[in-house]
Design a protein around this motif. Structure first.
Motif, PDB file in Angstrom:
ATOM      1  N   LYS A 172      -7.287  -8.696   5.666  1.00  0.00           N
ATOM      2  CA  LYS A 172      -7.532  -8.587   7.235  1.00  0.00           C
ATOM      3  C   LYS A 172      -6.791  -7.885   7.946  1.00  0.00           C
ATOM      4  N   ALA A 173      -7.223  -7.373   9.192  1.00  0.00           N
ATOM      5  CA  ALA A 173      -6.330  -6.553   9.808  1.00  0.00           C
ATOM      6  C   ALA A 173      -4.945  -6.977  10.235  1.00  0.00           C
ATOM      7  N   GLU A 174      -5.229  -8.154  10.660  1.00  0.00           N
ATOM      8  CA  GLU A 174      -3.580  -8.779  10.722  1.00  0.00           C
ATOM      9  C   GLU A 174      -2.580  -8.902   9.687  1.00  0.00           C
ATOM     10  N   THR A 175      -3.285  -8.971   8.416  1.00  0.00           N
ATOM     11  CA  THR A 175      -2.290  -9.049   7.319  1.00  0.00           C
ATOM     12  C   THR A 175      -1.860  -7.571   6.830  1.00  0.00           C
ATOM     13  N   LEU A 176      -2.717  -6.783   6.993  1.00  0.00           N
ATOM     14  CA  LEU A 176      -2.442  -5.274   6.674  1.00  0.00           C
ATOM     15  C   LEU A 176      -1.474  -4.837   8.000  1.00  0.00           C
ATOM     16  N   PHE A 177      -1.520  -5.160   9.138  1.00  0.00           N
ATOM     17  CA  PHE A 177      -0.777  -4.635  10.099  1.00  0.00           C
ATOM     18  C   PHE A 177       0.647  -5.433   9.845  1.00  0.00           C
ATOM     19  N   ASP A 178       0.869  -6.704   9.551  1.00  0.00           N
ATOM     20  CA  ASP A 178       2.020  -7.233   9.432  1.00  0.00           C
ATOM     21  C   ASP A 178       2.791  -6.523   8.235  1.00  0.00           C
ATOM     22  N   ILE A 179       2.111  -6.668   7.277  1.00  0.00           N
ATOM     23  CA  ILE A 179       2.871  -5.881   5.873  1.00  0.00           C
ATOM     24  C   ILE A 179       3.413  -4.507   6.398  1.00  0.00           C
ATOM     25  N   ALA A 180       2.511  -3.892   7.146  1.00  0.00           N
ATOM     26  CA  ALA A 180       2.848  -2.265   7.568  1.00  0.00           C
ATOM     27  C   ALA A 180       4.109  -2.391   8.470  1.00  0.00           C
ATOM     28  N   LYS A 181       4.307  -3.371   9.272  1.00  0.00           N
ATOM     29  CA  LYS A 181       5.285  -3.313  10.250  1.00  0.00           C
ATOM     30  C   LYS A 181       6.552  -3.662   9.392  1.00  0.00           C
ATOM     31  N   LYS A 182       6.453  -4.550   8.400  1.00  0.00           N
ATOM     32  CA  LYS A 182       7.801  -4.834   7.743  1.00  0.00           C
ATOM     33  C   LYS A 182       8.235  -3.905   6.697  1.00  0.00           C
ATOM     34  N   HIS A 183       7.383  -3.097   6.296  1.00  0.00           N
ATOM     35  CA  HIS A 183       7.777  -1.894   5.319  1.00  0.00           C
ATOM     36  C   HIS A 183       7.903  -0.455   5.583  1.00  0.00           C
ATOM     37  N   ILE A 184       7.260  -0.211   6.762  1.00  0.00           N
ATOM     38  CA  ILE A 184       7.066   1.429   7.388  1.00  0.00           C
ATOM     39  C   ILE A 184       7.738   1.296   8.526  1.00  0.00           C
ATOM     40  N   VAL A 185       8.470   2.712   8.598  1.00  0.00           N
ATOM     41  CA  VAL A 185       9.161   3.050   9.728  1.00  0.00           C
ATOM     42  C   VAL A 185       8.457   3.135  11.094  1.00  0.00           C
ATOM     43  N   LEU A 190       1.187   7.631   8.795  1.00  0.00           N
ATOM     44  CA  LEU A 190       0.501   6.991   7.789  1.00  0.00           C
ATOM     45  C   LEU A 190      -0.930   7.277   7.444  1.00  0.00           C
ATOM     46  N   HIS A 191      -1.193   7.573   6.143  1.00  0.00           N
ATOM     47  CA  HIS A 191      -2.375   7.825   5.736  1.00  0.00           C
ATOM     48  C   HIS A 191      -3.278   6.589   5.101  1.00  0.00           C
ATOM     49  N   THR A 192      -4.306   6.253   5.635  1.00  0.00           N
ATOM     50  CA  THR A 192      -5.188   5.186   5.015  1.00  0.00           C
ATOM     51  C   THR A 192      -6.596   5.989   4.883  1.00  0.00           C
ATOM     52  N   ASP A 193      -7.577   4.986   4.471  1.00  0.00           N
ATOM     53  CA  ASP A 193      -8.992   5.373   4.446  1.00  0.00           C
ATOM     54  C   ASP A 193      -9.607   4.724   5.755  1.00  0.00           C
ATOM     55  N   ALA A 194     -10.941   4.934   5.933  1.00  0.00           N
ATOM     56  CA  ALA A 194     -11.503   4.863   7.041  1.00  0.00           C
ATOM     57  C   ALA A 194     -11.716   3.130   7.263  1.00  0.00           C
ATOM     58  N   ASN A 195     -11.138   2.236   6.657  1.00  0.00           N
ATOM     59  CA  ASN A 195     -11.385   0.932   6.918  1.00  0.00           C
ATOM     60  C   ASN A 195     -10.985   0.458   8.454  1.00  0.00           C
ATOM     61  N   GLN A 196     -11.991  -0.165   8.957  1.00  0.00           N
ATOM     62  CA  GLN A 196     -11.825  -0.694  10.315  1.00  0.00           C
ATOM     63  C   GLN A 196     -10.661  -1.460  10.693  1.00  0.00           C
ATOM     64  N   SER A 197      -9.993  -2.154   9.731  1.00  0.00           N
ATOM     65  CA  SER A 197      -8.828  -2.755   9.519  1.00  0.00           C
ATOM     66  C   SER A 197      -7.497  -2.204   9.699  1.00  0.00           C
ATOM     67  N   TYR A 198      -7.495  -0.802   9.872  1.00  0.00           N
ATOM     68  CA  TYR A 198      -6.545   0.063  10.271  1.00  0.00           C
ATOM     69  C   TYR A 198      -6.266   0.696  11.711  1.00  0.00           C
ATOM     70  N   LYS A 199      -7.656   0.259  12.438  1.00  0.00           N
ATOM     71  CA  LYS A 199      -7.920   0.838  13.702  1.00  0.00           C
ATOM     72  C   LYS A 199      -6.755   0.569  14.604  1.00  0.00           C
ATOM     73  N   ARG A 200      -6.057  -0.477  14.556  1.00  0.00           N
ATOM     74  CA  ARG A 200      -4.866  -0.702  15.607  1.00  0.00           C
ATOM     75  C   ARG A 200      -3.663   0.017  15.185  1.00  0.00           C
ATOM     76  N   PHE A 201      -3.403   0.581  14.111  1.00  0.00           N
ATOM     77  CA  PHE A 201      -2.236   1.166  13.384  1.00  0.00           C
ATOM     78  C   PHE A 201      -1.812   2.035  14.106  1.00  0.00           C
ATOM     79  N   SER A 202      -2.738   2.624  15.050  1.00  0.00           N
ATOM     80  CA  SER A 202      -2.090   4.026  15.782  1.00  0.00           C
ATOM     81  C   SER A 202      -1.250   3.735  16.877  1.00  0.00           C
ATOM     82  N   SER A 203      -1.117   2.404  17.194  1.00  0.00           N
ATOM     83  CA  SER A 203      -0.055   1.859  18.322  1.00  0.00           C
ATOM     84  C   SER A 203       1.166   1.696  17.892  1.00  0.00           C
TER      85      SER A 203
END
Length: 264
Positions: A172-185, A190-203
């Motif tokens: 889910k979007a929340e799971t992906l976002f939490d892992i990204a914040k823990k492991h990516i500066v 950040l390159h991903t596919d067009a999955n809507q779960s990544y939509k909030r990552f631009s923040s």
């Protein structure tokens, strides 16, 4: 590996050179005042003048307390490293001429030792992707036909040839976002596919997406090919070498940092 090290003595000398170089240090206190007791056909024991404890080069390593020869240990390490799609314990047991239980045990110890212990966060250009991997449940299928097949969600992050993969409960979007914040500066590209779960990552990140429905690499050079390559190796290894993998051991199979750049 077997040709390079022809005796236990050569293996021990190599380990001491790699671990200490020219100056032996106490495993327990780090002291440098060491006396050495060399015995014929046995591992040299070192005595620390500071803490009074004795130790060998094997203390604190995967080789400690093992009855298996170092030559076979070294051969196992070489085989596992070279088998980029993995190698089963049964096949390893045939290579080493040991029983299955021994091969299974040392293969897990080697993989754990190889797993990256570094906690540095990924920066620069980072790729992230998710997939499902078929695993076996530990519970038997109610139909009585053995273990029930299951799909385990898994996430991977890659940058400059290094991979971190995580077995998760969902993608889910929340799971992906939490892992990204823990492991990516923060602020990294950040390159991903067009999955809507990544939509909030631009923040938080400089997020760019490739639409895999019509392209693998965008005109701007956005892609997740490194992670896709990792998924390919992992899945082909499970299917071709191990045939089945339990949910219990999936994280162990995905926890190694892989230098995919060197393999391509």
């Amino acid at each position: 590996m077997a040709k390079k090290f022809k005796s236990e003595k050569e293996c021990l000398e190599f380990l001491e050179a790699q671990r200490w170089g020219k100056e032996i240090k106490c495993h327990y206190c780090g002291g440098c005042k060491i006396s050495t007791h060399k015995e014929v056909n046995q591992t040299s024991r070192h005595q620390c003048s500071t803490c009074k404890k004795s130790f060998s080069v094997l203390v604190g390593t995967v080789f400690e307390s093992s009855k298996l020869s170092l030559i076979k240990w070294f051969t196992a390490i070489a085989i596992i490293i070279e088998a980029k799609k993995g190698i089963s314990a049964l096949q390893l047991s045939r290579h080493l001429d040991v029983n299955y239980k021994t091969a299974w045990s040392i293969s897990h110890k080697i993989r754990n030792a190889m797993a990256s212990k570094k906690l540095e966060m990924f920066g620069g250009v980072v790729q992230m992707d998710e997939t499902y991997i078929y695993t076996d449940n530990d519970d038997e299928d109610k139909s009585g036909h053995g273990r029930k097949a299951n799909t385990s969600p898994t996430i991977a992050i890659a940058s400059e040839g290094n991979i971190k993969a995580f077995q998760v409960n969902d993608i889910k979007a929340e799971t992906l976002f939490d892992i990204a914040k823990k492991h990516i500066v923060k602020g990294a590209t950040l390159h991903t596919d067009a999955n809507q779960s990544y939509k909030r990552f631009s923040s938080v990140f400089n997020h760019k997406a490739a639409k895999h429905s019509c392209e693998f690499v965008s005109k701007a050079g956005v892609h997740t090919n490194m992670v896709e390559g990792f998924w390919g190796l992992l899945k082909r290894g499970i299917e071709g070498q191990f045939h089945h993998i339990s949910q219990k051991y999936l994280q162990k199979s995905t926890s190694l940092s892989l230098d995919l750049t060197a393999e391509n």
